[in-house]
Write an enzyme that holds these catalytic residues in place. Sequence first.
Site, mmCIF file in Angstrom:
data_model
loop_
_atom_site.group_PDB
_atom_site.id
_atom_site.type_symbol
_atom_site.label_atom_id
_atom_site.label_comp_id
_atom_site.label_asym_id
_atom_site.label_seq_id
_atom_site.Cartn_x
_atom_site.Cartn_y
_atom_site.Cartn_z
ATOM 1 N N ASN A 101 0.795 -1.239 0.000
ATOM 2 C CA ASN A 101 0.000 0.000 0.000
ATOM 3 C C ASN A 101 0.823 1.283 0.000
ATOM 4 O O ASN A 101 0.354 2.314 -0.450
ATOM 5 C CB ASN A 101 -1.030 -0.013 1.137
ATOM 6 C CG ASN A 101 -0.397 -0.054 2.498
ATOM 7 O OD1 ASN A 101 0.737 -0.485 2.653
ATOM 8 N ND2 ASN A 101 -1.118 0.390 3.493
ATOM 9 N N GLY A 141 3.051 -5.397 7.508
ATOM 10 C CA GLY A 141 2.015 -6.139 6.789
ATOM 11 C C GLY A 141 0.879 -6.475 7.743
ATOM 12 O O GLY A 141 0.671 -5.789 8.760
ATOM 13 N N SER A 142 0.162 -7.545 7.432
ATOM 14 C CA SER A 142 -1.015 -7.892 8.221
ATOM 15 C C SER A 142 -0.623 -8.518 9.561
ATOM 16 O O SER A 142 0.463 -9.094 9.702
ATOM 17 C CB SER A 142 -1.873 -8.885 7.425
ATOM 18 O OG SER A 142 -1.105 -10.034 7.145
ATOM 19 N N VAL A 187 0.107 -12.422 9.291
ATOM 20 C CA VAL A 187 1.449 -12.808 8.817
ATOM 21 C C VAL A 187 2.494 -12.393 9.867
ATOM 22 O O VAL A 187 3.452 -13.127 10.125
ATOM 23 C CB VAL A 187 1.753 -12.200 7.425
ATOM 24 C CG1 VAL A 187 3.181 -12.487 7.015
ATOM 25 C CG2 VAL A 187 0.788 -12.746 6.380
ATOM 26 N N GLY A 188 2.287 -11.249 10.493
ATOM 27 C CA GLY A 188 3.221 -10.799 11.530
ATOM 28 C C GLY A 188 3.357 -11.814 12.655
ATOM 29 O O GLY A 188 4.467 -12.100 13.133
ATOM 30 N N GLU A 212 5.247 -4.078 12.197
ATOM 31 C CA GLU A 212 4.283 -2.974 12.039
ATOM 32 C C GLU A 212 3.075 -3.569 11.331
ATOM 33 O O GLU A 212 3.146 -3.881 10.139
ATOM 34 C CB GLU A 212 4.880 -1.849 11.184
ATOM 35 C CG GLU A 212 6.182 -1.264 11.691
ATOM 36 C CD GLU A 212 5.989 -0.268 12.816
ATOM 37 O OE1 GLU A 212 4.836 -0.021 13.213
ATOM 38 O OE2 GLU A 212 7.002 0.253 13.299
ATOM 39 N N CYS A 223 -2.896 1.432 6.518
ATOM 40 C CA CYS A 223 -2.960 0.822 7.849
ATOM 41 C C CYS A 223 -3.574 1.801 8.838
ATOM 42 O O CYS A 223 -4.128 1.403 9.857
ATOM 43 C CB CYS A 223 -1.565 0.410 8.302
ATOM 44 S SG CYS A 223 -0.376 1.746 8.199
ATOM 45 N N GLU A 261 9.246 2.172 14.069
ATOM 46 C CA GLU A 261 10.063 2.629 12.941
ATOM 47 C C GLU A 261 9.621 4.062 12.640
ATOM 48 O O GLU A 261 8.523 4.463 12.949
ATOM 49 C CB GLU A 261 9.899 1.676 11.764
ATOM 50 C CG GLU A 261 10.405 0.284 12.130
ATOM 51 C CD GLU A 261 10.396 -0.739 11.001
ATOM 52 O OE1 GLU A 261 10.041 -0.382 9.871
ATOM 53 O OE2 GLU A 261 10.742 -1.903 11.265
HETATM 54 P P1 NAD Z 1 0.573 -9.155 3.985
HETATM 55 O O1 NAD Z 1 0.801 -9.459 5.427
HETATM 56 O O2 NAD Z 1 -0.304 -10.065 3.221
HETATM 57 O O3 NAD Z 1 1.974 -9.129 3.200
HETATM 58 C C1 NAD Z 1 3.025 -8.280 3.584
HETATM 59 C C2 NAD Z 1 4.338 -8.842 3.034
HETATM 60 O O4 NAD Z 1 4.610 -10.081 3.672
HETATM 61 C C3 NAD Z 1 4.313 -9.120 1.542
HETATM 62 O O5 NAD Z 1 5.577 -8.799 0.996
HETATM 63 C C4 NAD Z 1 4.069 -10.623 1.495
HETATM 64 O O6 NAD Z 1 4.545 -11.228 0.309
HETATM 65 C C5 NAD Z 1 4.860 -11.082 2.691
HETATM 66 N N1 NAD Z 1 4.438 -12.368 3.275
HETATM 67 C C6 NAD Z 1 3.233 -12.982 3.158
HETATM 68 N N2 NAD Z 1 3.244 -14.138 3.858
HETATM 69 C C7 NAD Z 1 4.470 -14.247 4.424
HETATM 70 C C8 NAD Z 1 5.073 -15.211 5.284
HETATM 71 N N3 NAD Z 1 4.408 -16.290 5.704
HETATM 72 N N4 NAD Z 1 6.344 -15.008 5.694
HETATM 73 C C9 NAD Z 1 7.022 -13.897 5.311
HETATM 74 N N5 NAD Z 1 6.501 -12.963 4.495
HETATM 75 C C10 NAD Z 1 5.236 -13.130 4.067
HETATM 76 O O7 NAD Z 1 0.067 -7.643 3.917
HETATM 77 P P2 NAD Z 1 -0.389 -6.821 2.643
HETATM 78 O O8 NAD Z 1 -1.694 -7.350 2.176
HETATM 79 O O9 NAD Z 1 0.727 -6.708 1.677
HETATM 80 O O10 NAD Z 1 -0.584 -5.362 3.285
HETATM 81 C C11 NAD Z 1 -1.732 -4.986 3.980
HETATM 82 C C12 NAD Z 1 -1.528 -5.122 5.474
HETATM 83 O O11 NAD Z 1 -0.380 -4.382 5.875
HETATM 84 C C13 NAD Z 1 -2.679 -4.543 6.265
HETATM 85 O O12 NAD Z 1 -2.964 -5.399 7.341
HETATM 86 C C14 NAD Z 1 -2.125 -3.214 6.766
HETATM 87 O O13 NAD Z 1 -2.742 -2.713 7.935
HETATM 88 C C15 NAD Z 1 -0.696 -3.569 6.999
HETATM 89 N N6 NAD Z 1 0.146 -2.372 7.022
HETATM 90 C C16 NAD Z 1 0.659 -1.968 8.218
HETATM 91 C C17 NAD Z 1 1.425 -0.820 8.289
HETATM 92 C C18 NAD Z 1 2.008 -0.350 9.592
HETATM 93 O O14 NAD Z 1 2.976 0.403 9.548
HETATM 94 N N7 NAD Z 1 1.485 -0.747 10.732
HETATM 95 C C19 NAD Z 1 1.680 -0.084 7.124
HETATM 96 C C20 NAD Z 1 1.138 -0.532 5.914
HETATM 97 C C21 NAD Z 1 0.375 -1.690 5.876
#
Ligand code: NAD
Length: 515
Positions: free
Chosen positions: A173, A249-250, A253-254, A271, A305, A485
């Site tokens: 995003n 990310g989500s 996954v985190g 994050e 996010c 961060e």
């Molecule tokens: P996602 O968790 O699906 O993917 C994020 C990244 O992780 C991608 O590069 C993906 O390929 C990788 N990934 C997926 N599965 C993995 C695994 N098992 N091991 C390691 N890496 C893996 O998230 P998304 O759909 O790309 O982004 C949207 C999410 O990100 C939303 O939940 C949003 O709130 C969050 N987000 C958070 C922040 C923040 O700073 N808190 C900022 C932007 C987005």
Amino acid sequence: MSAPTATPAALSQARTRASESAPREYLNLIGGKWVPSRSGKSFENRNPARTSDLIGTFPDSGPEDVDSAVQAASRAFTSWRLLPAPRRGELIFRVAEILRERKEELARLMTREMGKVLAETRGDVQEAIDMAYYIAAEGRRLAGVTVPSELPNKFAMSVRQPLGVCSLITPWNFPMAIPSWKIFPALVCGNTVVIKPASDTPGSAHHLVEALVEAGVPDGVVNIVHGGGSTVGIPLVTHPDVKMISFTGSSDVGKTIAERSAKTLKRVSLELGGKNAQIVMEDADLDLAVEGALWGAFGTTGQRCTATSRLIVMKEIHDEVLRRLRERASKLRLGDGLEPGSEVGPLINRAQRDRVHSYVEIGKAEGATLVLGGAPADQGALGEGAFYPPTIFDGVKPTMRIAQEEIFGPVLSVITVSSLEEAIQVLNGTPFGLSSSIYTRDVNRAMRAVRDIEAGITYVNGPTIGAEVQLPFGGVKETGNGHREGGPTVIDAFTEWKSVYIDYSGRLQKAQIDR
Ligand code: NAD
């Protein structure tokens, strides 16, 4: 007569025109060389506003590519850590200058792969520029702590040391801003990195890495490996030579990453997701509050996010706020982010559009009242993309799934409350804690909200979106694991403390014993 020379802006425009037509074959950067995946496989990157528009192909990498990149980063670390931090900062400063020169070109490329409107992708590139300038200067600080020793003729201080190879995993995003928030601080602190951007938006991180190469980053200091979460993300998390993982990310996954990395006790900065809310008190400037809600909920098509997905409104002003909001939101223009006049771009892909729509169905089934939107926009040219209109639910109960779970789309839930205490309780009542906002003219209420809201960020009389690079960024509860961060705290994420005692007394001195 001398031949006319092209200005940087003209060159940038020429590159833009060229790059907006033909699909490009992108490669990984490993140890200073641009290479395909070892398997030779690749994946496509398409424009979410027009899926027939193929932007390019990227290496569909695997664990063997990750291993090569981590090895290259490990080798490069031995000399990069010894380069004085001010020199490392100067390199990042050069990147800022390159990005500034190419801002328009990079923004257009980003809109094409991510969908958000051009004004917003310009903002995304600007965020990377801001971070570069901010963190370049950190090369001349990286401040430690010096304190008096309890013993005579003894010097006591703490210094910051780099961690080693950092794995950086980013979402789609903020395709350039988020990679910049990780790569630049990691490098200034003396680490080397391997980045894996989201496979929906690999191009923007790639262009950022190209700018680093152009600025003169030594081979192996920055590596980029494209591919999926399971094939590239997991090996980057579990590789024994990786010392730190920075993931945005989500939350799902985190949590997986936290579990996997626990086995080796790697440092992990997470994050994660949000379910952000804006409170509107009855004394608020309603024009301002409605503007804020529109921008917070429907900017970036709700895919931030920090997006506002709940509007918590005092009952006295509920009807008026809803009326104005509905009127304004219904006029927002959906369209290709590159078309002048478009205000709301597409969602990142059709799967995300289906997910958003499934939440709308859940909201209806739960008994919330749909007052605007609520169906994919697939008429005419919009049918070629993943468009979803601004959608508003009223009569939402705080416990409904649409008020609890991250939807990541242009869906706003309006919740009515009777007091500030109730508003804060509702705001705090989700598993997340990233961003929050209150609109009021009463400073006492504003200060109580700042104190009692459980979130990493609180805005007063501003929407839930709009973070700046020079303050810590992150959230509480399931939004992260305590790291921040951005701001000065990003240095804590990317360094290890070492305490140093220098005894110049010439004799054995015993702390706590010699008293
Ligand atoms: P996602 O968790 O699906 O993917 C994020 C990244 O992780 C991608 O590069 C993906 O390929 C990788 N990934 C997926 N599965 C993995 C695994 N098992 N091991 C390691 N890496 C893996 O998230 P998304 O759909 O790309 O982004 C949207 C999410 O990100 C939303 O939940 C949003 O709130 C969050 N987000 C958070 C922040 C923040 O700073 N808190 C900022 C932007 C987005």
